[in-house]
Write a protein that holds these residues in place. Structure first.
Motif, short mmCIF file in Angstrom:
data_model
loop_
_atom_site.label_atom_id
_atom_site.label_comp_id
_atom_site.label_asym_id
_atom_site.label_seq_id
_atom_site.Cartn_x
_atom_site.Cartn_y
_atom_site.Cartn_z
N LYS A 222 50.30 17.48 46.14
CA LYS A 222 50.38 16.34 45.51
C LYS A 222 51.25 15.59 43.93
N GLY A 223 51.26 16.69 43.18
CA GLY A 223 51.54 15.94 41.73
C GLY A 223 53.63 15.71 41.91
N MET A 224 53.85 16.20 43.04
CA MET A 224 55.24 16.56 43.13
C MET A 224 55.78 14.73 44.17
N GLN A 225 54.99 14.68 44.89
CA GLN A 225 55.16 13.60 45.44
C GLN A 225 54.48 12.49 44.39
N GLU A 226 54.02 12.32 43.46
CA GLU A 226 53.26 10.96 42.77
C GLU A 226 54.68 10.79 41.41
N ALA A 227 54.75 12.05 41.25
CA ALA A 227 55.68 12.19 40.02
C ALA A 227 57.15 11.63 41.02
N SER A 228 57.49 11.77 41.86
CA SER A 228 59.01 11.38 42.37
C SER A 228 58.65 10.24 42.44
N GLU A 229 57.54 9.66 43.33
CA GLU A 229 57.15 7.75 43.82
C GLU A 229 57.39 7.29 42.03
N TYR A 230 56.48 7.50 41.33
CA TYR A 230 56.84 7.23 39.74
C TYR A 230 58.35 6.68 39.56
N VAL A 231 59.32 8.20 38.87
CA VAL A 231 60.21 8.09 39.10
C VAL A 231 61.50 7.15 39.71
N LEU A 232 61.12 6.75 40.81
CA LEU A 232 61.90 6.15 41.98
C LEU A 232 61.49 4.75 41.77
N LYS A 233 60.35 4.39 41.27
CA LYS A 233 60.00 3.07 41.29
C LYS A 233 61.06 2.49 40.23
N LYS A 234 60.21 3.39 38.77
CA LYS A 234 61.14 3.30 37.57
C LYS A 234 62.55 2.66 37.34
N SER A 235 63.56 3.51 38.47
CA SER A 235 64.51 3.66 38.52
C SER A 235 65.27 2.56 38.99
N GLY A 236 64.15 1.85 39.86
CA GLY A 236 64.64 1.11 40.61
C GLY A 236 65.42 1.53 41.91
N ILE A 237 65.43 3.21 42.66
CA ILE A 237 65.90 3.19 43.41
C ILE A 237 65.27 3.36 44.10
N SER A 238 65.77 2.88 45.56
CA SER A 238 65.40 3.30 47.01
C SER A 238 65.26 4.83 47.69
N LYS A 239 64.45 5.57 48.45
CA LYS A 239 64.25 6.95 48.55
C LYS A 239 65.47 6.81 49.06
N GLU A 240 66.16 5.90 50.69
CA GLU A 240 67.29 5.91 50.62
C GLU A 240 68.37 6.18 50.33
N GLU A 241 68.21 6.04 48.64
CA GLU A 241 69.42 5.64 47.80
C GLU A 241 69.26 6.82 47.23
N VAL A 242 68.54 8.10 47.97
CA VAL A 242 68.90 9.33 47.05
C VAL A 242 69.69 10.42 47.83
N ASN A 243 70.94 10.89 47.21
CA ASN A 243 71.86 11.95 47.93
C ASN A 243 71.49 13.32 48.51
N LEU A 244 70.91 13.03 46.95
CA LEU A 244 70.26 14.98 46.87
C LEU A 244 68.90 14.75 45.49
N VAL A 245 67.92 15.66 47.03
CA VAL A 245 66.42 16.01 46.40
C VAL A 245 67.21 17.60 45.78
N VAL A 246 66.76 18.08 44.78
CA VAL A 246 66.48 19.49 43.78
C VAL A 246 64.97 19.63 43.02
N PRO A 247 64.50 20.51 44.42
CA PRO A 247 62.98 20.64 43.97
C PRO A 247 62.64 21.74 43.40
N HIS A 248 61.87 21.98 42.87
CA HIS A 248 61.55 24.03 42.24
C HIS A 248 61.42 24.86 43.69
N GLN A 249 61.37 25.31 43.65
CA GLN A 249 61.23 26.48 44.92
C GLN A 249 60.72 27.40 44.93
#
Ligand code: UT7
Length: 356
Positions: A222-249
Motif C-alpha cells: 500500500k505504502g509504495m503504491q501511494e508514494a509512487s502515485e504521489y511522485v508521478l502526480k507531483k512531477s506530471g509524469i504518466s505511468k507510461e512515461e516511466v522507462n525503468l522502475v527501481v524498487p526496494h528488493q
C-alpha cells in the motif's frame, strides 16, 4: 539549480550463502524461499558496514571522474552502523580520504537511500553543497536471529552509492515523497540497540531483527503504491512515461504487485533479489548500478524509485537521468580478501542464536 547523478558504484562482499546452505542450519528449503520470496542466495560480509560503504563510494567517485577531496558531504544510509559513536559515515570518510566532506548517518531503514537522495538533492538545490556522496550500506546478516526462519532467510549484506553534482540542466530527482507510519513501528525492530534498553541485561536475542512479516508486506504494498502515485502526480509524469522502475528488493511478490499497480511490463522493472536478498538501504543503489551496467538506463531516461522499511518508512522518487550513462573511470578499490565461507563468518552468531 538541480542535482544530477554523475557517478555510481556497488560493493557486494564475496562470500555467498545459498538457500541450500541456509537449509543446513535452519528449518527451511530452497523451494520455500524461492517461491515465497524470489531469493536464491545472498552475500555475507566479513567486514563492517563502513568498509562496504567506502568501496562502493570510491567506485562511484571514479565513475564520476572525481577525487575524494572534491566531496563536500557524505550521507550514509544504514541501520547497521559499525558503531553508534562515531557514525559509520565518519569511518567511511576516513577510508575514502574525503577530508573536505561533512558526514552523517541516516537511519530510515530500507528506505534510507531514497531519503538520502532527497536530502542531498535539497542540499544541492539550496546552494550550500556541490558534490555529495549518498551511500546505502548494510551488514545486516550480523543482526539476524538464526532460529527465526521468517527473517533469517530474507536478508543479505552489500552497499551501493551515487554521486550527486550541482548542474543547471533540469535532471535528477524531480519529485520525492518520504513518509513514516510510526503506529506500526513495532512490526520491524531491533529492540535493544540503544538508550531504551537495559544495558546491564543485554540479551543477545534482542539485538536481532524481530518482525511481523505479513503486517509489513501488507503495508509495504500500500505504502509504495501511494508514494509512487504521489511522485508521478507531483512531477506530471504518466505511468507510461516511466522507462525503468527501481524498487526496494524485499520480496519479489511485493515488487510484482507494484509493477502490476503501475501497469509496467517486467522488462521495465529492475529485479536482482535472487542474487542478493534484501540488503536494506543498499537495495536501490545496487539495483540502479546494475541497471546502468546492463545498459538499461538511457540518456534522459525517467526512473521511478520506491522503497519501504523500518519506521515503518516509505518513499518514492522520480529521477530524470542526464546525458552520460557510462562511467568516466573505474576504481581499483577492493575489500580485504576473505577465505572464509559465509557459514564460517556467521558461525558464532548462529551458535549464539541456537544456544538461547
Ligand atoms: O524491507 C523490510 C523488511 N521486511 C520484509 O521484507 C518482510 C515482508 N514480508 C514478507 O516478505 C513475507 O511476509 C515473508 C517472506 C516474511 C513470509 O511470507 P508469507 O507468504 O507471508 O508466509 P507466512 O508468514 O504466511 O507463513 C506461511 C508458512 C508458515 O507455516 P504454517 O503456519 O502455514 O504451517 C510459516 O511457518 O510458511 C512458514 N515459513 C517458512 N517455511 C519454510 C515461514 N518462513 C519459512 C521459511 N522456510 N523460511
Amino acid at each position: 539549480m538541480h542535482a544530477e547523478i554523475t557517478g555510481w558504484g556497488k560493493c557486494m562482499p564475496p562470500s555467498v550463502l545459498t538457500n541450500d546452505q541456509m537449509a543446513t542450519v535452519i528449518d527451511t528449503t530452497d523451494e520455500w524461499i524461492t517461491s515465497r520470496t524470489g531469493i536464491r542466495e545472498r552475500r555475507v560480509s566479513h567486514v563492517p558496514t563502513s568498509q562496504l560503504a567506502a568501496v562502493a563510494g570510491l567506485r562511484a567517485l571514479a565513475a564520476a571522474g572525481l577525487d575524494a577531496e572534491d566531496l563536500d558531504m557524505i550521507i550514509l544510509a544504514t541501520c547497521t552502523p559499525d558503531t553508534n559513536i562515531p557514525s559509520a559515515a565518519a569511518a567511511a570518510q576516513l577510508a575514502i580520504g574525503a577530508s573536505n566532506a561533512g558526514v552523517f548517518d541516516l537511519n530510515a531503514g530500507c528506505t534510507g537511500f531514497i531519503y538520502g537522495l532527497s536530502v542531498a538533492t535539497s542540499m544541492i538545490k539550496a546552494g550550500d553543497h556541490r558534490r555529495i556522496l549518498v551511500i546505502g550500506a548494510e551488514r545486516i546478516t550480523w543482526y539476524l536471529n538464526w532460529t527465526h526462519r521468517e527473517t533469517a532467510v530474507l536478508f543479505g549484506d552489500g552497499a551501493g552509492a551515487v554521486i550527486l553534482e550541482a548542474t543547471d540542466e533540469p535532471v535528477g530527482l524531480l519529485a520525492s515523497k518520504l513518509t513514516c507510519d510510526a503506529t506500526a513501528a513495532e512490526a520491524l525492530k531491533i529492540a535493544d540497540f540503544g538508550s531504551a534498553s537495559n544495558r546491564f541485561q543485554t540479551d543477545y536475542h534482542n539485538l536481532t531483527i524481530q518482525f511481523d512479516g505479513r503486517e509489513i508486506f501488507r503495508r509495504a504494498v500500500k505504502g509504495m503504491q501511494e508514494a509512487s502515485e504521489y511522485v508521478l502526480k507531483k512531477s506530471g509524469i504518466s505511468k507510461e512515461e516511466v522507462n525503468l522502475v527501481v524498487p526496494h528488493q524485499a520480496n519479489v511478490r511485493i515488487i510484482d504487485s507494484l509493477s502490476k499497480f503501475l501497469g509496467v511490463p517486467s522488462e521495465k522493472v529492475v529485479v536482482n533479489i535472487g542474487s542478493y536478498g534484501n540488503t536494506s538501504a543498499a537495495t536501490v543503489p545496487v539495483a540502479l548500478t546494475e541497471a546502468l551496467e546492463a545498459g538499461r538506463v538511457k540518456p534522459g531516461s525517467t526512473l521511478l524509485l520506491a522503497a519501504f522499511g523500518a519506521g515503518l518508512t516509505c518513499g518514492a522518487g522520480i529521477l530524470r537521468w542526464g546525458k552520460r550513462v557510462t562511467p568516466i573511470a573505474q576504481s581499483d578499490a577492493q575489500l580485504p580478501p576473505c577465505d572464509a565461507t559465509a557459514l564460517e563468518i556467521l558461525g558464532e552468531a548462529i551458535q549464539a542464536s541456537m544456544a538461547k
